[in-house]
Design a protein around this motif. Structure first.
Motif, mmCIF file in Angstrom:
data_model
loop_
_atom_site.group_PDB
_atom_site.id
_atom_site.type_symbol
_atom_site.label_atom_id
_atom_site.label_comp_id
_atom_site.label_asym_id
_atom_site.label_seq_id
_atom_site.Cartn_x
_atom_site.Cartn_y
_atom_site.Cartn_z
ATOM 1 N N THR A 242 0.847 -1.190 0.000
ATOM 2 C CA THR A 242 0.000 0.000 0.000
ATOM 3 C C THR A 242 0.882 1.238 0.000
ATOM 4 O O THR A 242 2.043 1.205 0.420
ATOM 5 N N PHE A 243 0.309 2.337 -0.468
ATOM 6 C CA PHE A 243 1.012 3.613 -0.421
ATOM 7 C C PHE A 243 -0.032 4.717 -0.345
ATOM 8 O O PHE A 243 -1.219 4.489 -0.584
ATOM 9 N N SER A 244 0.414 5.922 0.004
ATOM 10 C CA SER A 244 -0.486 7.059 0.095
ATOM 11 C C SER A 244 -0.214 8.028 -1.042
ATOM 12 O O SER A 244 0.902 8.101 -1.564
ATOM 13 N N ALA A 245 -1.257 8.775 -1.422
ATOM 14 C CA ALA A 245 -1.175 9.613 -2.612
ATOM 15 C C ALA A 245 -1.863 10.950 -2.381
ATOM 16 O O ALA A 245 -2.751 11.073 -1.540
ATOM 17 N N PRO A 277 -8.010 4.272 -6.088
ATOM 18 C CA PRO A 277 -7.613 4.173 -4.681
ATOM 19 C C PRO A 277 -8.386 3.071 -3.968
ATOM 20 O O PRO A 277 -9.552 2.815 -4.278
ATOM 21 N N VAL A 278 -7.738 2.430 -3.021
ATOM 22 C CA VAL A 278 -8.379 1.343 -2.275
ATOM 23 C C VAL A 278 -8.943 1.808 -0.945
ATOM 24 O O VAL A 278 -9.662 1.060 -0.271
ATOM 25 N N PHE A 279 -8.648 3.055 -0.568
ATOM 26 C CA PHE A 279 -9.094 3.583 0.724
ATOM 27 C C PHE A 279 -9.063 5.098 0.613
ATOM 28 O O PHE A 279 -8.032 5.678 0.259
ATOM 29 N N ARG A 280 -10.210 5.741 0.904
ATOM 30 C CA ARG A 280 -10.279 7.178 0.690
ATOM 31 C C ARG A 280 -11.283 7.812 1.638
ATOM 32 O O ARG A 280 -11.984 7.126 2.376
ATOM 33 N N SER A 281 -11.377 9.149 1.609
ATOM 34 C CA SER A 281 -12.286 9.889 2.485
ATOM 35 C C SER A 281 -13.719 9.404 2.330
ATOM 36 O O SER A 281 -14.132 8.956 1.254
ATOM 37 N N ASN A 282 -14.488 9.517 3.418
ATOM 38 C CA ASN A 282 -15.871 9.080 3.394
ATOM 39 C C ASN A 282 -16.738 10.083 4.145
ATOM 40 O O ASN A 282 -16.612 10.247 5.360
ATOM 41 N N ASP A 283 -17.617 10.758 3.416
ATOM 42 C CA ASP A 283 -18.483 11.762 4.038
ATOM 43 C C ASP A 283 -19.456 11.147 5.029
ATOM 44 O O ASP A 283 -19.751 11.734 6.086
ATOM 45 N N ALA A 284 -19.976 9.957 4.712
ATOM 46 C CA ALA A 284 -20.997 9.340 5.572
ATOM 47 C C ALA A 284 -20.449 9.040 6.964
ATOM 48 O O ALA A 284 -21.135 9.229 7.971
ATOM 49 N N THR A 285 -19.216 8.567 7.030
ATOM 50 C CA THR A 285 -18.629 8.221 8.328
ATOM 51 C C THR A 285 -17.839 9.372 8.932
ATOM 52 O O THR A 285 -17.345 9.264 10.059
ATOM 53 N N GLY A 286 -17.672 10.474 8.173
ATOM 54 C CA GLY A 286 -16.984 11.639 8.698
ATOM 55 C C GLY A 286 -15.493 11.456 8.857
ATOM 56 O O GLY A 286 -14.884 12.004 9.784
ATOM 57 N N TYR A 288 -11.685 11.724 6.913
ATOM 58 C CA TYR A 288 -11.092 12.423 5.777
ATOM 59 C C TYR A 288 -9.570 12.258 5.746
ATOM 60 O O TYR A 288 -8.900 12.326 6.771
ATOM 61 N N GLY A 289 -9.082 12.029 4.529
ATOM 62 C CA GLY A 289 -7.645 11.924 4.313
ATOM 63 C C GLY A 289 -6.995 10.706 4.926
ATOM 64 O O GLY A 289 -5.898 10.811 5.492
ATOM 65 N N PRO A 290 -7.612 9.523 4.832
ATOM 66 C CA PRO A 290 -6.983 8.343 5.442
ATOM 67 C C PRO A 290 -5.728 7.934 4.675
ATOM 68 O O PRO A 290 -5.694 7.973 3.451
ATOM 69 N N GLY A 291 -4.703 7.572 5.428
ATOM 70 C CA GLY A 291 -3.484 7.143 4.744
ATOM 71 C C GLY A 291 -2.332 6.909 5.679
ATOM 72 O O GLY A 291 -2.489 6.815 6.894
ATOM 73 N N LEU A 306 -5.647 -3.034 9.849
ATOM 74 C CA LEU A 306 -5.185 -1.862 9.124
ATOM 75 C C LEU A 306 -5.049 -0.710 10.113
ATOM 76 O O LEU A 306 -6.000 -0.369 10.813
ATOM 77 N N VAL A 307 -3.861 -0.138 10.177
ATOM 78 C CA VAL A 307 -3.576 0.994 11.056
ATOM 79 C C VAL A 307 -3.306 2.200 10.159
ATOM 80 O O VAL A 307 -2.532 2.104 9.207
ATOM 81 N N TYR A 308 -3.913 3.350 10.455
ATOM 82 C CA TYR A 308 -3.753 4.506 9.576
ATOM 83 C C TYR A 308 -4.107 5.776 10.335
ATOM 84 O O TYR A 308 -4.555 5.721 11.482
ATOM 85 N N HIS A 309 -3.887 6.916 9.712
ATOM 86 C CA HIS A 309 -4.338 8.174 10.309
ATOM 87 C C HIS A 309 -5.359 8.839 9.406
ATOM 88 O O HIS A 309 -5.428 8.574 8.213
ATOM 89 N N ASP A 310 -6.170 9.691 9.999
ATOM 90 C CA ASP A 310 -7.056 10.566 9.230
ATOM 91 C C ASP A 310 -7.481 11.726 10.116
ATOM 92 O O ASP A 310 -7.003 11.874 11.246
ATOM 93 N N ARG A 311 -8.363 12.566 9.604
ATOM 94 C CA ARG A 311 -8.979 13.629 10.391
ATOM 95 C C ARG A 311 -10.484 13.409 10.391
ATOM 96 O O ARG A 311 -11.016 12.743 9.493
ATOM 97 N N ASP A 312 -11.170 14.026 11.356
ATOM 98 C CA ASP A 312 -12.629 13.885 11.405
ATOM 99 C C ASP A 312 -13.310 15.139 10.865
ATOM 100 O O ASP A 312 -14.464 15.413 11.180
#
Length: 485
Positions: A242-245, A277-286, A288-291, A306-312
């Motif tokens: 995996t990688f982030s973009a 992309p295999v993993f991306r922001s999701n408005d429904a779950t709030g 953003y910017g997972p990676g 799967l361990v990652y960071h994002d913002r809410d």
């Protein structure tokens, strides 16, 4: 809610028939084994203001966790015997940036690895006189407990091209250790590409690196041209990287490269990039910017995580790098029947959802389709088959099952049929969407859901669809039993 759908039968028998599970068995006698990867549940976020997370499960029974801190000035480490325990574990600073020269600024993306009896931390750092002169570095300790050990600076990883480079990770395939990292090559263009090389030791590469990926697709080039944060998981003779973009705002997302473990990994043509992309922001779950992910395993070793960071939140004021609120999160990684990983969506904050597989049709999961609840194999999208167990809307020791990709929607029965519908706040809905979680009627290792307002009636499948009905036969009990995954 409207993926492509094909009606399925098994061995020509209706989905409600237990005999369909195994050829030659009488109705009511067929059963599935307890899943090899049972359900797990964690609570997100795992750690506030911790980006680029890396978790290593060690043989001493501890999980070791490190991540980027918002001040970009030090490397921290914590450990716990459970993943969730990392949320409250004491954190220790194991190394602090230099006051001048190299390793004096932008301390980014530490990873901790145990190699040949010693601990190593890989990280990126700039200089005090040029904070963007970022390069990869390595720390080493031989202490059994890396939180209390003395760390030696092994220095910079020497790369043939002396340019902006970061996010080094290491992994072993077929006995060969590799280093993968992100780097800018002015001859290729702006931004960062992914490179791979063999390692002579944990801080030295050998041979000529090969570029295995560069950002070309639209989703890789929003804000910046970025491929970074590589992480590797292996399964079934395949290497998944995996990688982030894109920029580190809500456009940040994850891509996937795949190679055969028996291929020449230093041949760029051995790697195939998934088009989207295999993993991306999701408005429904709030979310953003997972990676910038890593992988670990559950406490019982049976589930990949799967361990990652994002913002809410989506909107950021100013440079995203100055926003401190990336959070560490964790959720289960699932695998499709073809052996490829299914990342699903970044789930909502709180308890992570699980899937419910049929006792007598182990490849089928409860899912929603056109809001109707049913059982189906090879569910796509994955989140249609994920439900979060929450305190029952009707109380009284009940539980309710909330849709992962439609938060606020719950499994509820209506005219004996089970649907996924939005909670309207009424007592009627609360009763219809609340169930008593019982030991599985066909296997106590499983689970059965008894209606809270219709005693003796259980959620069961029949001809693919879910109903709430009374159960009396062995077939009924099998159809009303599920396993968490």
């Amino acid at each position: 809610m409207r993926p492509a759908f094909t009606r399925r039968t098994v061995l020509g028998l209706a989905a409600g028939s237990a005999a369909a599970a195994v050829t030659g068995l009488a109705a009511g006698t067929a059963r599935a084994a307890v899943p090899a990867s049972p359900g797990v549940s964690y609570t997100n976020p795992l750690a506030e203001q911790r980006a680029d997370p890396h978790i290593w499960k060690h043989t001493d029974g501890y999980y070791y966790f490190t991540a980027t801190v918002p001040a970009y000035d030090r490397i921290v480490l914590r450990r716990a015997t459970t993943v969730q325990g990392l949320a409250t574990a004491a954190e220790r600073t194991i190394w602090t940036r230099h006051t001048s020269g190299e390793m004096g600024a932008h301390i980014w993306a530490p990873e901790i690895h145990f190699i040949d009896g010693k601990w190593y931390v890989y990280f990126a750092a700039g200089r005090t006189d040029d904070v963007w002169a970022i390069r990869p570095y390595v720390l080493e300790t031989s202490a059994a407990n890396p939180l209390t050990g003395t760390w030696t600076e092994r220095g910079r990883i020497a790369l043939p091209l002396d340019t902006f480079s970061l996010d080094a990770t290491t992994f072993v395939v077929s006995g060969v250790r590799y280093l993968c990292w992100a780097q800018n090559d002015p001859a290729v263009g702006t931004g960062t590409n992914l490179y791979l090389a063999r390692m002579a030791n944990p801080w030295t590469i050998t041979g000529t690196p090969v570029m295995i990926s560069k950002p070309t697709a639209a989703w890789e080039t929003v804000g910046h041209r970025v491929n970074e944060g590589p992480a590797v998981i292996q399964r079934g003779g395949k290497v998944f990287l995996t990688f982030s973009a894109s920029a580190t705002d809500a456009n940040y997302c994850m891509g996937l490269l795949t190679a055969s473990a028996s291929a020449n990994l230093l041949n760029a043509s051995s790697w195939a990039k998934t088009p989207d992309p295999v993993f991306r922001s999701n408005d429904a779950t709030g979310q953003y910017g997972p990676g910038h992910n890593s992988f670990t395993v559950s406490e019982d070793g049976k589930s990949d995580l799967l361990v990652y960071h994002d913002r809410d939140y989506r909107d950021i004021s100013g440079d995203p790098l100055n926003d401190p609120n990336r959070r560490t999160r964790v959720q289960k990684l699932y695998w499709r029947s073809d052996g490829t990983p299914d990342f699903g969506i970044p789930v909502a904050d709180g308890a992570t959802p699980r899937r419910l597989s049929s006792y007598n049709f182990p490849d089928r999961f409860i899912r929603h389709w056109e809001f109707r609840a049913r059982t189906e194999a090879d569910v796509a999208p994955l989140a249609d088959s994920q439900f979060r167990t929450v305190t029952g809307l009707a109380g009284g020791g009940t539980v309710s099952l909330e849709s992962a990709n439609f938060p606020g929607h719950f499994l509820r029965h209506r005219n004996s049929e089970v649907w996924v519908e939005r909670n309207d706040g009424t007592a009627r809905f609360a009763g219809d969407a609340s169930f008593f979680a019982r030991a599985g009627l066909a296997d106590s290792a499983g689970i059965s859901y008894e209606s809270s307002n219709h005693a003796g009636r259980y959620v069961r499948h029949y001809d693919h669809l879910l109903y709430v009905q009374a159960v009396s036969t062995a077939t009924d009990r099998a159809d009303a039993t599920f396993y968490t995954q």
